[in-house]
Design an enzyme around this catalytic site. Structure first.
Site, PDB file in Angstrom:
ATOM      1  CB  CYS A   1      -0.808  -0.008   1.298  1.00  0.00           C
ATOM      2  SG  CYS A   1      -1.840   1.259   1.499  1.00  0.00           S
TER       3      CYS A   1
ATOM      4  CB  CYS B   1      -2.825   3.482  -5.709  1.00  0.00           C
ATOM      5  SG  CYS B   1      -4.404   2.567  -5.051  1.00  0.00           S
TER       6      CYS B   1
END
Ligand code: DGL
Length: 270
Positions: free
Chosen positions: A76, A191
């Protein structure tokens, strides 16, 4: 000790980290995995920095106690760019792999000198991201594009098999710049949710670009660190996935089982 006592822990706010798991399964097939999604706090992109940092440090304390991971892959960008240094400082005995925007490879590959970094609003705001740009992309024009909705659209696509292409087009359109007869030629997918939508992005982009996906590079980094660990012994039981809401919908159960995980209970962490 059983093999499941020392799994590699993959972590994200949602299902985005599965894009890294997909690559890791190829390079590290013998290791037991645990997947943890902090879905109670999704999306991370909208969180205020101090509150999210405190949450991550506390949550990782629990995860390390519970799973004794041999390696932790923070799959992440939003969490890594904020808290990787704090997590390393708080848990010096743990081995972390972070995921950060691939600014350096983008700067090396661009021909036009126009690069866009597509990320959550959180990653775009981070000092860490700005520092990467000054360190590695001084000669390029880097546009930071913070998307409010793409991570959610990727979740929807993965869970329901449907995504509104027009919504994807609107989210990615600020990445495309034309300037002095040059055009953006690289978009960094900063992302881990976004690789799941890359085909829709290709389809709705105004012109072709290189989409840089870091999943494989993160898996390779995990492989390098895993080679320093004792060899894994694979258990018969399937790998486990945990969602911090304690109550993920059935669509998630199906999705994670497609990635080789069995969804298990986690005391809700809200
Ligand atoms: N998958 C996450 C990332 O790589 C973020 C999604 C979110 O929680 O906003 O940044």
């Amino acid at each position: 000790m059983t093999a499941r006592a020392n799994p590699i822990l993959f972590f994200d706010s949602g299902i985005g980290g599965l894009s890294v798991v997909k690559e890791a399964r190829v390079l590290l097939p013998e290791h037991p995995y645990v997947y943890v999604a902090d879905d109670a706090a999704f999306p991370y992109g909208a969180w205020e920095e101090d509150a999210l940092r405190a949450r991550l440090v506390e949550l990782f304390g629990q995860l390390i106690d519970r799973f004794s991971p041999s390696l932790i892959v923070i799959a992440c960008n939003t969490a890594s760019t904020l808290a990787i240094a704090d997590l390393r400082a708080a848990y010096p005995g743990a081995l972390f792999v972070g995921t950060v925007p691939a600014v350096k490879p983008a700067a090396e590959r661009t021909h036009s000198g126009l690069v866009s970094v597509l990320a959550t609003p959180g990653t775009v705001r981070r000092q860490y991201t700005r520092d990467l740009i000054s360190a590695y992309a001084g000669k390029c024009h880097v546009r930071l594009v913070g998307s409010e909705n793409l991570a959610r659209l990727a979740e929807q696509y993965m869970r329901e098999g449907f995504v509104d292409e027009e919504a994807v087009r609107v989210e990615i359109s600020p990445c495309f710049i034309e300037q002095d007869a040059r055009r953006t030629d690289i978009v960094v997918l900063a992302c881990t949710h976004y690789p799941f939508l890359v085909n829709r992005m290709r389809k709705t982009a105004p012109w072709p670009v290189d989409w840089i996906d870091t999943s494989e590079a993160i898996a390779r980094r995990a492989l390098t660190l895993a080679e320093t660990l004792p060899p894994p012994v694979r258990a018969e039981a399937p790998d486990s996935a945990f969602f911090t809401s304690g109550n993920p919908p059935a669509s998630l159960r199906r999705l994670v089982s497609g990635f080789g995980f069995r969804l298990e209970g986690f005391p809700a962490f809200v």
